[in-house]
Enzyme design. Structure first.
Site, PDB file in Angstrom:
ATOM      1  N   THR A 117       0.821  -1.211   0.000  1.00  0.00           N
ATOM      2  CA  THR A 117       0.000   0.000   0.000  1.00  0.00           C
ATOM      3  C   THR A 117       0.852   1.256   0.000  1.00  0.00           C
ATOM      4  OG1 THR A 117      -1.553   1.294   1.359  1.00  0.00           O
ATOM      5  CG2 THR A 117      -0.112  -0.208   2.519  1.00  0.00           C
ATOM      6  N   TYR A 141      -1.749   0.261  10.175  1.00  0.00           N
ATOM      7  CA  TYR A 141      -1.991  -0.402   8.894  1.00  0.00           C
ATOM      8  C   TYR A 141      -0.767  -0.289   7.996  1.00  0.00           C
ATOM      9  CZ  TYR A 141      -3.614  -0.993   4.099  1.00  0.00           C
ATOM     10  OH  TYR A 141      -3.731  -1.383   2.784  1.00  0.00           O
TER      11      TYR A 141
END
Length: 328
Positions: A117, A141
């Site tokens: 990501t 995250y």
């Protein structure tokens, strides 16, 4: 040879399974169905309901099949939730990925493609990000994904496991043929939220921050059609099978749209929707756009759906189909 797809019943993973089957690949899917759906897995793929943290399950699957590559999508992806419950993310994303990688080494799996990501970059100052930009994630995250990238680099250096880590920017849209799309309740992706709001499935949507130094004051992001993202995985698999060495690559279009432009794109197809203007959220950058030169040049990736209105069209079509599925 068999490709193992973890999280293959989810949004991006189910698109991957369709693409692999279309190429004639033999596919096994592992998904615990916490956020995925068994109906999203095409019947031609073999489906194993279970968790990648279950080493005995992985040993059985890898023992019964000659796994040529693992494409790893399984994990948790909601940034605010990662702040509230960081241990869940370090468990589901980092610890479970470590166990999966360990199983690959134990069974001699030679190739691994990882769903990473742009959140690994954290708060950014450069408007266009290359893979050489400092990775300084600001939430659990992003950190959980970066830790997995680190593990893959170390394992690839020590064992016969080459990998490609693809850093996604803002994935949106749905399968052009209407077979699958973003189906998870409470999803936080902007285009998904806007489509739900436009179709009356949410009472309103919020725009966070209208005072950024951008062309209309709202934040700019690089939105990529999910089918183009999947094509990057297909090319990554081809690259590794052709002897390519481990690498990390951004996947985005290299240009962005503001939040207001996204809302306008949805409204062009649905009419006006209720929008609330709110203060900025902590940690949100003004502009996050990919430099995807490496994916284009090294992986020979060529996007086909670089059109915001087309992305919105496919997302809306899937949202309507999903609503009919729920009603039926």
């Amino acid at each position: 040879m068999t490709v193992l797809v973890t999280g293959g019943a989810g949004y991006i993973g189910s698109h991957m399974v369709h693409a692999l089957l279309a190429l004639g690949e033999d596919v096994v899917v592992v998904d615990n169905l916490v956020t995925g759906f068994d109906w999203a897995v095409p019947p031609a793929a073999r489906f194993e309901r279970g968790d990648i943290a279950d080493r005995s399950l992985l040993d059985r699957i890898m023992g019964e099949n000659e796994i040529d590559a693992v494409i790893h999508f399984a994990g948790s992806v909601v940034v605010p939730e990662s702040v509230r419950d960081p241990l869940k993310y370090y468990d589901n994303n980092t610890a479970a990925s470590r166990l999966l990688i360990e199983a690959c080494v134990a069974h001699g799996v030679p190739r691994f493609i990882f769903s990473s990501t742009a959140a690994v970059y954290g708060e950014v100052s450069a408007e266009t990000l290359t893979e050489d930009a400092a990775a300084q994630p600001i939430n659990p995250y992003g950190r959980s994904k970066l830790m997995t990238e680190w593990m893959l680099r170390d394992v690839s250096a020590a064992h016969d496991l080459e990998h490609v880590a693809l850093r996604y920017f803002n994935v949106a849209g749905a399968d052009p043929d209407g077979r699958t799309g973003q189906s998870t309740a409470g999803a936080t992706h902007l285009i998904k939220v806007a489509c739900e709001t436009a179709l009356g499935q949410r009472s309103s949507m919020a725009i966070f921050g209208t005072d950024y130094e951008t062309r209309d004051g709202t934040a700019i992001r690089d939105y990529i059609h999910v089918s183009d993202l999947i094509e990057a995985h297909v090319q990554a698999l081809r690259y590794l099978r052709n002897g390519g060495k481990s690498l990390t690559a951004n996947v985005g279009y290299g240009r962005g749209y503001t939040v207001k432009e996204v809302v306008a794109a949805v409204e062009r197809q649905t009419g006006a929707m209720p929008v609330e203007l709110r203060e900025r959220r902590a940690g949100d950058s003004a502009v996050v756009v990919a430099d995807a030169s490496r994916a284009r040049d090294v992986l020979e990736w060529t996007p086909r759906y670089d059109d915001l209105d087309l992305i919105v069209k496919h997302a809306l079509a899937w949202q309507k189909a999903l609503d009919q599925r729920k009603q039926g």
